[in-house]
Design a protein around this motif. Structure first.
Motif, PDB file in Angstrom:
ATOM      1  N   GLU A  31     -19.032   9.186 -37.753  1.00 36.75           N
ATOM      2  CA  GLU A  31     -18.070   9.186 -39.300  1.00 36.75           C
ATOM      3  C   GLU A  31     -16.721   9.297 -39.554  1.00 36.75           C
ATOM      4  O   GLU A  31     -16.111   7.637 -39.017  1.00 36.75           O
ATOM      5  CB  GLU A  31     -18.888   9.379 -40.289  1.00 36.75           C
ATOM      6  CG  GLU A  31     -18.025   9.297 -41.531  1.00 36.75           C
ATOM      7  CD  GLU A  31     -18.719   8.103 -41.895  1.00 36.75           C
ATOM      8  OE1 GLU A  31     -18.118   7.593 -42.738  1.00 36.75           O
ATOM      9  OE2 GLU A  31     -19.245   7.241 -41.512  1.00 36.75           O
ATOM     10  N   LEU A  32     -15.782   9.935 -38.805  1.00 36.26           N
ATOM     11  CA  LEU A  32     -14.963   9.215 -38.628  1.00 36.26           C
ATOM     12  C   LEU A  32     -14.051   7.798 -37.843  1.00 36.26           C
ATOM     13  O   LEU A  32     -13.110   7.765 -38.354  1.00 36.26           O
ATOM     14  CB  LEU A  32     -13.971  10.607 -38.614  1.00 36.26           C
ATOM     15  CG  LEU A  32     -12.807  10.984 -38.535  1.00 36.26           C
ATOM     16  CD1 LEU A  32     -11.972  10.962 -39.912  1.00 36.26           C
ATOM     17  CD2 LEU A  32     -12.336  12.261 -38.183  1.00 36.26           C
ATOM     18  N   ARG A  76     -15.711   5.984 -36.737  1.00 35.86           N
ATOM     19  CA  ARG A  76     -16.354   4.933 -37.924  1.00 35.86           C
ATOM     20  C   ARG A  76     -15.183   4.148 -38.988  1.00 35.86           C
ATOM     21  O   ARG A  76     -14.794   3.218 -38.828  1.00 35.86           O
ATOM     22  CB  ARG A  76     -17.522   4.554 -38.633  1.00 35.86           C
ATOM     23  CG  ARG A  76     -18.486   3.731 -38.991  1.00 35.86           C
ATOM     24  CD  ARG A  76     -19.600   4.240 -39.761  1.00 35.86           C
ATOM     25  NE  ARG A  76     -19.285   4.874 -41.133  1.00 35.86           N
ATOM     26  CZ  ARG A  76     -19.014   3.847 -42.310  1.00 35.86           C
ATOM     27  NH1 ARG A  76     -18.570   2.317 -42.287  1.00 35.86           N
ATOM     28  NH2 ARG A  76     -18.611   4.501 -43.042  1.00 35.86           N
ATOM     29  N   VAL A  77     -15.316   5.158 -39.254  1.00 32.65           N
ATOM     30  CA  VAL A  77     -14.038   5.178 -40.823  1.00 32.65           C
ATOM     31  C   VAL A  77     -12.950   4.125 -40.359  1.00 32.65           C
ATOM     32  O   VAL A  77     -11.945   3.063 -40.541  1.00 32.65           O
ATOM     33  CB  VAL A  77     -13.818   6.570 -42.103  1.00 32.65           C
ATOM     34  CG1 VAL A  77     -12.197   5.617 -42.568  1.00 32.65           C
ATOM     35  CG2 VAL A  77     -15.028   6.158 -42.213  1.00 32.65           C
ATOM     36  N   LEU A  78     -12.426   5.387 -38.810  1.00 37.39           N
ATOM     37  CA  LEU A  78     -10.721   4.790 -38.852  1.00 37.39           C
ATOM     38  C   LEU A  78     -10.668   3.654 -37.448  1.00 37.39           C
ATOM     39  O   LEU A  78      -9.822   3.015 -36.614  1.00 37.39           O
ATOM     40  CB  LEU A  78      -9.892   5.991 -37.917  1.00 37.39           C
ATOM     41  CG  LEU A  78      -9.792   7.222 -38.803  1.00 37.39           C
ATOM     42  CD1 LEU A  78      -9.115   8.396 -38.488  1.00 37.39           C
ATOM     43  CD2 LEU A  78      -9.111   6.974 -40.041  1.00 37.39           C
ATOM     44  N   ALA A 105      -7.778   8.110 -45.428  1.00 36.72           N
ATOM     45  CA  ALA A 105      -7.578   6.881 -46.476  1.00 36.72           C
ATOM     46  C   ALA A 105      -6.289   6.334 -46.621  1.00 36.72           C
ATOM     47  O   ALA A 105      -5.501   7.156 -47.036  1.00 36.72           O
ATOM     48  CB  ALA A 105      -8.397   6.686 -48.277  1.00 36.72           C
ATOM     49  N   GLU A 146     -19.589  12.786 -45.682  1.00 38.38           N
ATOM     50  CA  GLU A 146     -19.086  11.296 -46.468  1.00 38.38           C
ATOM     51  C   GLU A 146     -18.600  11.367 -47.265  1.00 38.38           C
ATOM     52  O   GLU A 146     -17.568  10.965 -48.212  1.00 38.38           O
ATOM     53  CB  GLU A 146     -20.615  11.198 -47.776  1.00 38.38           C
ATOM     54  CG  GLU A 146     -20.617  12.934 -48.651  1.00 38.38           C
ATOM     55  CD  GLU A 146     -21.053  14.378 -48.116  1.00 38.38           C
ATOM     56  OE1 GLU A 146     -20.668  14.993 -48.034  1.00 38.38           O
ATOM     57  OE2 GLU A 146     -21.272  13.971 -46.989  1.00 38.38           O
ATOM     58  N   ALA A 188     -14.138   9.354 -45.189  1.00 39.72           N
ATOM     59  CA  ALA A 188     -13.394   8.209 -45.946  1.00 39.72           C
ATOM     60  C   ALA A 188     -12.348   8.801 -46.739  1.00 39.72           C
ATOM     61  O   ALA A 188     -11.463   8.204 -46.343  1.00 39.72           O
ATOM     62  CB  ALA A 188     -14.315   6.924 -46.368  1.00 39.72           C
ATOM     63  N   GLU A 189     -12.440   8.757 -47.630  1.00 40.08           N
ATOM     64  CA  GLU A 189     -11.673   9.124 -48.272  1.00 40.08           C
ATOM     65  C   GLU A 189     -10.833  10.279 -48.240  1.00 40.08           C
ATOM     66  O   GLU A 189      -8.752   9.706 -48.401  1.00 40.08           O
ATOM     67  CB  GLU A 189     -11.868  10.002 -50.056  1.00 40.08           C
ATOM     68  CG  GLU A 189     -11.458   9.827 -50.940  1.00 40.08           C
ATOM     69  CD  GLU A 189     -12.288  11.106 -52.458  1.00 40.08           C
ATOM     70  OE1 GLU A 189     -10.653  11.336 -53.481  1.00 40.08           O
ATOM     71  OE2 GLU A 189     -12.936  11.296 -52.087  1.00 40.08           O
ATOM     72  N   SER A 241     -19.612  14.256 -38.177  1.00 41.63           N
ATOM     73  CA  SER A 241     -18.755  14.016 -38.934  1.00 41.63           C
ATOM     74  C   SER A 241     -17.529  13.160 -37.318  1.00 41.63           C
ATOM     75  O   SER A 241     -16.881  12.303 -38.006  1.00 41.63           O
ATOM     76  CB  SER A 241     -17.583  15.084 -39.146  1.00 41.63           C
ATOM     77  OG  SER A 241     -18.794  15.351 -40.736  1.00 41.63           O
TER      78      SER A 241
END
Length: 259
Positions: A125-126, A128-130, A84, A77, A80-81, A122
């Protein structure tokens, strides 16, 4: 390749805006640090992800063109930060991973949770974020997975399950992102001479001889070559196994390393 071809180093405009470059997770590990070295040697800018600021700083000191990014894959979680401001990436290379050795009866929920979180959740998630940044430059996602054919290993269920999931993630992502021009590759290296393998084999009660293993630099050069592949082709999976070696085959590291 040159920056004009969309794969060379680019400058970062402060913490709020990054254009181009390659994100490498597990950057201070055996394979990860070798990947960082191989990519910077080819003129790529690398954003090195890891938990230890001191180790990351040392890595950056050894390789010009590396920017440390402190991130904890045990806390997806927070990712994303941590990343950023990355605006248009050439590639994301997932090298991070843990490999606890324990039979099912001795694997509590905490072991399963940490292994699946670091190795699979992770990574998802990484990615997805990128994805918007990767789509912007028709980038490439590389997953360093388990050894070829790893399946049903006693006392390694959590690790094996996490890597099976990683393979499914890669295959789904490849199908989903084809329309955006994003390439996806899974790399399956057999025993690679890293501290992680040394500790894992010790936990299994097995001997560890780095001279019988694949060198991390070999895995890294393979990944760097995949990223340099012309756009008209895509490598879906690569299986790396130790090469055949005669009784006195010359080792690329020079005298003293022959079998």
């Amino acid at each position: 390749m040159s920056a004009a071809m969309g794969t060379g180093p680019v400058e970062r405009a402060g913490h709020g805006g990054t254009v181009g470059g390659v994100v490498v997770t597990g950057a201070t590990g055996g394979i990860g640090s070798a990947v960082v070295g191989a990519l910077t040697a080819r003129g790529r800018r690398v954003f090195a992800l890891g938990r230890d600021p001191e180790h990351l700083a040392a890595l950056a000191g050894d390789h010009p063109g590396v920017e440390p990014v402190v991130a904890d894959l045990r806390r997806p979680e927070s990712l994303a930060e941590a990343v950023a401001g990355f605006e248009g990436l050439d590639a994301l290379v997932h090298c991070a991973g843990i490999a606890p050795v324990a039979p099912v009866e001795a694997s509590p929920p905490s072991l399963w949770h940490e292994t699946l979180t670091v190795n699979l959740v992770s990574a998802a998630e990484l990615t997805r974020v990128l994805l918007p940044s990767l789509r912007a430059r028709a980038g490439h996602v590389v997953f360093v997975n388990a050894a070829p054919g790893l399946h049903g290993v006693p006392s390694w269920s959590a690790y094996a399950a996490s890597k099976a999931g990683l393979g499914e993630l890669a295959d789904s992502l490849r199908a989903e992102e084809a329309e955006h021009g994003v390439r996806v590759t899974s790399v399956h290296p057999a025993g690679t001479a890293t501290d992680l393998l040394r500790r894992t084999r010790a936990a299994f009660g097995h001997d560890y001889d780095p001279d019988t293993c694949i060198r991390p630099e070999t895995v890294a050069s393979t990944i760097a070559g995949v990223l340099d592949l012309p756009r008209d082709a895509q490598v879906g999976q690569i299986a790396l196994r130790p090469g055949p070696r005669g009784p006195r085959q010359e080792d690329p590291r020079g005298p003293g390393h022959e079998t």
